[in-house]
Write an enzyme that holds these catalytic residues in place. Structure first.
Site, short mmCIF file in Angstrom:
data_model
loop_
_atom_site.label_atom_id
_atom_site.label_comp_id
_atom_site.label_asym_id
_atom_site.label_seq_id
_atom_site.Cartn_x
_atom_site.Cartn_y
_atom_site.Cartn_z
N GLY A 230 0.81 -1.22 0.00
CA GLY A 230 0.00 0.00 0.00
C GLY A 230 0.84 1.26 0.00
CB ILE A 231 3.71 2.41 2.06
CG1 ILE A 231 2.92 2.42 3.37
CG2 ILE A 231 4.70 3.57 2.04
CD1 ILE A 231 3.76 2.14 4.61
CB THR A 308 9.42 5.82 4.76
OG1 THR A 308 8.81 5.16 3.63
CG2 THR A 308 9.90 7.20 4.36
CB ALA A 309 10.73 0.15 4.85
NE ARG A 310 9.36 -1.08 11.83
CZ ARG A 310 8.27 -0.34 11.72
NH1 ARG A 310 8.28 0.71 10.89
NH2 ARG A 310 7.18 -0.61 12.40
CG ASP A 334 10.58 8.86 8.95
OD1 ASP A 334 10.90 9.77 9.74
OD2 ASP A 334 9.48 8.26 9.02
CD GLU A 339 13.62 3.88 14.19
OE1 GLU A 339 12.67 3.95 15.01
OE2 GLU A 339 13.45 3.89 12.96
CG HIS A 357 10.03 5.86 12.93
ND1 HIS A 357 10.45 4.59 13.28
CD2 HIS A 357 8.93 5.67 12.16
CE1 HIS A 357 9.63 3.68 12.76
NE2 HIS A 357 8.69 4.31 12.07
#
Length: 399
Positions: A230-231, A308-310, A334, A339, A357
């Protein structure tokens, strides 16, 4: 008489219980209190049902003795925006908020005050309390716990395999995050192409357009999307509005309707031909370090990357080396491998556009996510299946 009794008992179960109830009723006989029925084969999280006495008054029947408790739902973390929706769950469930201070205490509490929990609503930050939901923790779950409803599109904090083996359904938020995340993704692509971070850093140092190298337009560039969920599809639509051509690599080729005309290519072809690479794949044991030293070597010189995933889908140490060599011209991030710790080689490099993030950090998206998790919990305790079962469990065909 028996028919009316069955009808009334069925209505009582459906109105008083949030769990699935399957009742086998047997008419026994009469006592001074009226007709007596026995109920068996009850499926519920907690049931206190003795022989059910019905009294008659003309054509009406009323239940004199019947009690059923609601299934227990536990909140791991905090609900910020959908408090009313959470409280409304109390019509079908008993709600608790986890007050365990750490993983050790949480495991102890699973043996006592949370021993009858049926479903959990978990937030991303709850990992600080429970740790990962891994095989070791799943072993400590009470046998009643069959639903883990996660607030997020990515669910790498939850190990699917041990949950599947234990018959525990996992849900996530696969669609509500698409637009907000894709907006950030596109901004990072534009920022990396146009050297916006270098320009901003120079400006803060009192340098007006004297330290920023000439940038590139998005128009006419070939964007390779790794992970066309979807993204990824939302990123595609935005990129095309800027005149970019899109190709993609996915676990499987999408239908023409879903791909929207984007070309499906092999992973190696995507790496070798893309001007810009967007990472939109989920993190799991199979995708960790998908972008590694070998992958960087296959890319075009001067490639631009957005993630922007992981963070762990890309080897950050290899990325630092690729930036230093010029293989990667610039990057927009992001998410990060460890993290909230960020590789010092990324922090010190002005060619790296960094965000903490924030992909889904809008009021509208956060509210929709919380509501979607609550809807999953409600479905779990009322119909026995979450709305958005994670893909691995869908593929397994168990639930």
């Amino acid at each position: 008489m028996v028919s009316a009794t069955r009808s009334l008992l069925s209505r009582a179960f459906s109105s008083r219980s949030a769990a699935r109830v399957s009742v086998c009723k047997k008419f026994i006989g009469f006592t001074s209190a009226g007709p007596v029925c026995a109920a068996a084969n009850i499926t519920s999280s907690s049931l206190n049902l003795s022989t059910t006495f019905l009294t008659s008054s003309h054509r009406f029947f009323s239940i004199s003795r019947f009690t059923m408790s609601k299934p227990h739902v536990l909140l791991l973390g905090e609900i910020t925006h959908a408090k009313a929706e959470w409280e409304a769950l109390s019509d079908v469930a008993t709600l608790s908020v986890c007050d365990s201070g750490n993983r050790e205490q949480f495991i102890k509490d699973l043996k006592s005050k949370y021993a009858d929990v049926v479903a959990v609503f978990r937030t991303f930050k709850s990992i600080a309390i429970t740790g990962r939901i891994d095989a070791d923790l799943v072993k400590e779950f009470p046998p009643t716990l069959k639903y883990v409803c996660h607030n997020g599109a990515g669910y790498d904090q939850v190990d699917v395999e041990p949950c599947l083996a234990a018959g525990i359904q996992i849900s996530n938020c696969p669609s509500t995050v698409d637009d907000a995340t894709a907006d950030v993704n596109m901004m990072l692509i534009l920022g990396a192409l146009r050297n916006f971070n270098q320009a901003a850093v120079g400006l803060r140092r009192g340098k007006w357009n004297t330290t920023t190298p000439l940038a590139n337009d998005p128009e006419g560039k070939l964007l390779g999307i790794v992970g066309m969920g979807g993204i990824g599809r939302a990123v595609k639509r935005r990129a095309e509005a800027f005149g970019m051509t899109v190709q993609y690599y996915n676990r499987r080729e999408l239908s023409p309707e879903l791909s929207g005309g984007a070309k499906y290519v092999s992973f190696d072809e995507l790496l070798a031909t893309s001007d810009v690479i967007s990472l939109n794949l989920p993190l799991n044991p199979n995708t960790r370090h998908t972008i590694n030293k070998a992958a960087f070597e296959k890319m075009k010189d001067g490639v631009v990357i957005a993630n922007t995933a992981r963070g762990a889908v890309m080897d950050e140490a290899a990325l630092v080396d690729a930036l230093a060599s010029g293989k990667v011209k610039s990057v927009g991030l992001d998410v990060y491998e460890n993290e909230p710790t960020i590789h010092p080689g990324l922090l010190s490099n002005e060619k790296v556009m960094l965000l903490p993030h924030v992909g889904t950090l809008t009021y509208e998206t956060q509210k929709k996510m919380e509501v979607q998790v609550i809807d999953n919990v409600r479905a779990a305790v009322t119909v026995g299946k979450v709305n958005t079962l994670v893909p691995e469990q869908v593929a397994a065909g168990v639930f």
